[in-house]
Motif scaffolding. Structure first.
Motif, PDB file in Angstrom:
ATOM      1  N   LYS A   1      19.976  35.362  22.751  1.00  0.00           N
ATOM      2  CA  LYS A   1      20.588  36.201  21.715  1.00  0.00           C
ATOM      3  C   LYS A   1      20.018  35.762  20.371  1.00  0.00           C
TER       4      LYS A   1
ATOM      5  N   PRO B   1      21.435  42.260  15.295  1.00  0.00           N
ATOM      6  CA  PRO B   1      21.450  41.422  16.497  1.00  0.00           C
ATOM      7  C   PRO B   1      20.464  41.969  17.523  1.00  0.00           C
TER       8      PRO B   1
ATOM      9  N   THR C   1      18.201  40.840  21.534  1.00  0.00           N
ATOM     10  CA  THR C   1      17.991  39.959  22.673  1.00  0.00           C
ATOM     11  C   THR C   1      16.501  39.831  22.918  1.00  0.00           C
TER      12      THR C   1
END
Length: 184
Positions: free
Chosen positions: A113, A132, A134
């Protein structure tokens, strides 16, 4: 002097062997606008991007006219002067870096993450954003996934009043890129 040049050559060669730079010309960016009247979605599969793992830097660039819609009329409206004005503002780009670079081990398979922060330029406006995401490392090669919201007004994207109920104020953007090692 020859010894210095030989040493410099070896150091440069070693750096390129261990460089953590990956590249793609086939990344995907899609967007989705939901209103009570209409859902609008489009995808661009010609996104150019690179990651420098050692520095934690990201770059993304795409042509606005590269977005494909389910209906040709939507694509025409999207690109015209009343919306994205893609003749005047032909590309969008993001230049930034991983905020938590130490959380990612680019040499070890796994899912990490991350937060990415940087400057997004679209429709002639540059705005700092943090999103955000990944990063998945598989076989030593990264893939990136991110979903975030963009406000049209933040980038000066106005729409004609007769269309305003059909286009959301906040647009969901999805980024998916599978990289390959960069070879100069």
């Amino acid at each position: 002097m020859k010894k210095v040049l030989l040493t410099a050559s070896i150091v440069l060669a070693a750096q390129s062997l261990f460089a953590q730079v990956w590249f793609t010309k086939t990344g995907a960016v899609s967007f989705f606008s939901h209103t009570a009247i209409e859902d609008i979605k489009a995808e661009n599969n010609e996104v150019v991007s690179f990651i420098d793992g050692a520095k934690g830097e990201f770059r993304f660039q795409l042509l606005i006219k590269g977005f494909r819609f389910p209906k040709a009329s939507m694509q025409d409206h999207f690109n015209d002067a009343n919306y994205m004005n893609s003749d005047q503002f032909p590309k969008a780009e993001f230049k930034g870096s991983i905020v938590n670079t130490k959380a990612v081990d680019f040499k070890k398979d796994g899912t990490y993450k991350v937060e990415v922060s940087g400057a997004m330029t679209m429709h002639g406006v540059t705005k700092n954003i943090t999103v955000p995401g990944t990063i998945t490392i598989k076989g030593g090669v990264p893939a990136v996934n991110a979903v975030f919201m963009v406000k049209r007004s933040d980038f000066g994207i106005d729409v004609p009043s007769f269309s305003s109920a059909k286009i959301a104020q906040e647009i969901e953007v999805t980024v998916k890129c599978q990289y390959a090692p960069y070879k100069s």
